[in-house]
Design an enzyme around this catalytic site. Structure first.
Site, short mmCIF file in Angstrom:
data_model
loop_
_atom_site.label_atom_id
_atom_site.label_comp_id
_atom_site.label_asym_id
_atom_site.label_seq_id
_atom_site.Cartn_x
_atom_site.Cartn_y
_atom_site.Cartn_z
CE1 TYR A 1 -3.98 1.52 -0.60
CE2 TYR A 1 -3.47 2.87 1.29
CZ TYR A 1 -4.23 2.63 0.18
OH TYR A 1 -5.24 3.48 -0.17
NE ARG B 1 -8.98 12.66 -3.28
CZ ARG B 1 -8.18 12.10 -2.37
NH1 ARG B 1 -6.93 12.52 -2.22
NH2 ARG B 1 -8.62 11.10 -1.62
CE LYS C 1 -7.41 2.62 1.21
NZ LYS C 1 -7.33 3.29 2.51
CD GLU D 1 -9.78 4.21 -0.44
OE1 GLU D 1 -8.93 4.99 0.03
OE2 GLU D 1 -10.61 3.61 0.26
CG ASP D 2 -7.71 7.33 -3.60
OD1 ASP D 2 -7.90 7.86 -2.50
OD2 ASP D 2 -6.67 6.70 -3.85
CG ASP E 1 -10.33 4.51 4.07
OD1 ASP E 1 -10.62 4.41 5.28
OD2 ASP E 1 -9.17 4.37 3.64
CG ASP E 2 -10.25 8.87 0.10
OD1 ASP E 2 -9.09 8.50 0.33
OD2 ASP E 2 -10.91 8.45 -0.86
CG ASN F 1 -0.54 8.90 2.54
OD1 ASN F 1 0.46 8.87 3.21
ND2 ASN F 1 -1.72 8.53 3.00
#
Length: 605
Positions: free
Chosen positions: A153, A206, A224, A296-297, A319-320, A461
């Site tokens: 990850y 993103r 993930k 996610e993202d 999650d973000d 990150n």
């Protein structure tokens, strides 16, 4: 005389009755999955109910044997097949004569992995192992979690996504593009596993702090879900990675001959919304009400809208926004033992007002509200945000995006972060900007002049995008900062003292959080479940950890941590009436531990 294929097929029927009566003469197909074993999915073949030394039959469509068995990652054991198993399953001569234990295989692979000098080569080696020997992959990841987590990850997965087209070998998830509009349900049925409990989905717009990577964002859902299994014990067969490909606005990718996605600019507006509507409806129709869908993202403008739109109709989790908020809140709650006071006593300043920043801010405000009984509108006033245009203030209200408006407080406009620090005088500085080196020497020194123990969280990150390094935070604060980051940093020595930086990694939260939802049969995510996860994580920080300046426990105990988080999340779900798996287990921690997938080789008939 029967051919090998016919013998194998006949063997299926000859063994069928005895296989399905493995326990006390009762067919395992008739047993109820009362404990939600196997990550909450009915254990059709009795693997979890059996003891580890009980013999199993390696079922695929028929009994797997020969090269078919060696190419099946779920059952393959490589050189760990015993001589008897090699004889029974036509493996003699297909493997070298020596029999290795799983432990020796693990040692050999780790030694090989450490010889690679390029991190991306390590990532590719791990992904290759996952594709050929599932149990060995997860055993490695569990036993060497602190070493291998940055490989599978963040930060290495970011580089892997950037180069995904070049390193792509075989599909590890589902790709759903605009071409599949109108037939998404049919595409879902192409996935070989039918009992899915956790889906991680991205549209690649993103990816970490790297921007629009389009279809190549698939590395994120794959990574993930590997952590869902390794850290949370969710069975790999119930996990499904999905990338929704609506194009990309990344010109470099569109011109790359090895790009694997649609070669068009991103679909937006109604076309995008219609595709997502069909996708979400198809997921519920195919997998049921209780499948967990983790966004996610996604880019800010879609992430907030999708979460708001589907959180009342589906079991969804971003999650973000929510995972990051929960893990950061846990760190802040734990840090109170080092810096003193309550959350309500502190002032928070964020650099970054996107998904992560506003998500964290809202959860902090909710926690303060819960502890003080003050309205959340009031507790938000302790929290300030800085975006690309400066401090978010009420005079900018009309031009702000909707998710920033609750944080627009009365204050004169301030353009620079350093000036905002001097004016607001925060005790906690949190970076979620995705822009590296924005916590400058002046900013950190000002924080240190205002606070005896400034709390500095550089969360962006990958490592290259971190607002400052651990070494900078400790040096510029003269060793007084309490520091944590999103990506890992090595320990730092300053003035003869060794500082161990914490890592506010979402992997602390989402695997245990997801396990808690699954084992309780929760049907919707409530904010109180996130608060319960944060408090459970904070409670796992020991005095020994505090002595090193840590506000998070070490990852070496992550499975135990995940079990406690799962138990607290499940307990809160039962309390709120959101859990459907009844009756409620008496000991939720033991229940969580019993649900966890264990990647130990089993013996075959």
């Amino acid at each position: 005389m029967l051919t090998r294929g016919r013998r194998a097929f006949a063997f299926v029927f000859l063994r069928m009755e005895s296989t399905f009566k493995e326990m006390d003469g009762e067919s395992v197909l008739d047993l109820e999955d009362k404990a939600g074993v196997g990550g909450g999915v009915e254990d059709v073949y009795g693997e979890d109910r059996a003891s580890e030394d009980q013999l199993l039959t390696p079922w695929t469509v028929s009994v797997a044997s020969g090269t078919t068995l060696l190419r099946d990652p779920h059952h393959n054991k490589g050189m760990a097949f015993t001589e008897k198993e090699r004889e029974s399953h036509y493996l003699t001569g297909l493997l070298p004569p020596t029999v290795f234990s799983q432990e020796l295989q693990e040692k050999r692979f780790v030694n090989t992995l450490r010889e690679y000098k390029v991190p991306l080569q390590r990532y590719m080696a791990m992904m290759d192992l996952q594709e050929r020997n599932e149990k060995l992959f997860y055993k490695l990841l569990i036993d060497h979690v602190e070493e291998l987590l940055p490989i599978v990850y963040t930060p290495i997965v970011g580089e892997a996504c950037q180069k995904y087209g070049s390193i792509f070998r075989r599909p590890q998830g589902l790709f759903i593009s605009l071409k599949e509009k109108g037939k998404i349900l049919e595409v879902l049925k192409n996935w070989p596993e039918k009992s899915i409990q956790v889906i991680v989905v991205t549209d690649g717009e993103r990816i970490l702090g790297l921007g629009d990577l389009g279809c190549q964002g698939m590395g994120i859902p794959v990574g993930k879900l590997a952590l869902y299994t390794a850290l949370g014990g969710v069975r790999p067969s119930v996990c499904l990675p999905i990338t929704i490909d609506v194009g990309t606005n990344n010109k470099k990718l569109l011109e790359d001959e090895f790009y694997i996605g649609l070669r068009q600019n991103r679909a937006t507006g109604q076309e995008y919304a219609d595709l997502l509507d069909e996708f979400m409806a198809a997921l519920k129709q195919n997998y049921g009400e209780k499948v967990l869908i983790q966004f996610e993202d996604f880019a800010n403008h879609n992430a907030f809208e999708l979460l708001a739109k589907y959180r009342t109709t589906h079991l969804v989790f971003n999650d973000d926004i929510q995972g990051t908020a929960s893990v950061v809140l846990a760190g802040l709650v734990a840090a109170l033992k080092l810096v003193g006071g309550t959350l309500a006593d502190h002032t928070f300043l964020f650099l970054g007002a996107g998904e992560a920043g506003t998500g964290i801010a809202e959860l902090i405000a909710l926690e303060i509200s819960k502890r003080t009984n003050a309205p959340v509108e009031e507790t938000r006033k302790k929290i300030w945000l800085v975006d690309s245009r400066g401090l978010v203030v009420s005079s900018r209200l009309e031009s702000l995006q909707h998710f920033k408006k609750p944080w627009a407080h009365d204050h004169e406009p301030v353009k620079e972060l350093h000036d905002a620090v001097k004016s607001i005088k925060p005790t906690v500085l949190i970076g979620t900007s995705g822009v590296g080196r924005t916590f400058t020497k002046e900013v950190v020194e000002t924080m240190a002049s205002l606070n005896e123990k400034p709390l500095i969280l550089a969360l962006s990150n990958p490592t290259s995008q971190s607002e400052c390094t651990a070494e900078e935070a400790y040096a510029w604060s003269e060793g007084r900062a309490i520091f944590a980051s999103g990506s890992p940093f090595d320990p730092v020595e300053y003035n003869g003292k060794v500082f161990v930086p914490g890592q506010a990694n979402n992997a602390y939260i989402f695997p245990g959080f997801g396990l808690g939802l699954i084992m309780s049969g929760t049907v919707r995510v409530h904010d109180d479940l996130l608060l319960a996860a944060s408090e459970a994580l904070a409670a796992q920080v020991t005095e020994e950890n505090y002595a090193k300046g840590l506000i998070y426990p070490p990852f070496t105990n992550i499975r135990k941590i995940s079990a406690h988080i799962a138990a607290e999340v499940a307990a809160k779900a039962y309390e709120l009436g959101l859990a459907s798996r009844l009756p409620r287990p008496k000991d939720l921690v033991k229940c969580a531990e019993s649900c966890m997938y264990t990647p130990v080789y089993r013996s075959y008939r």
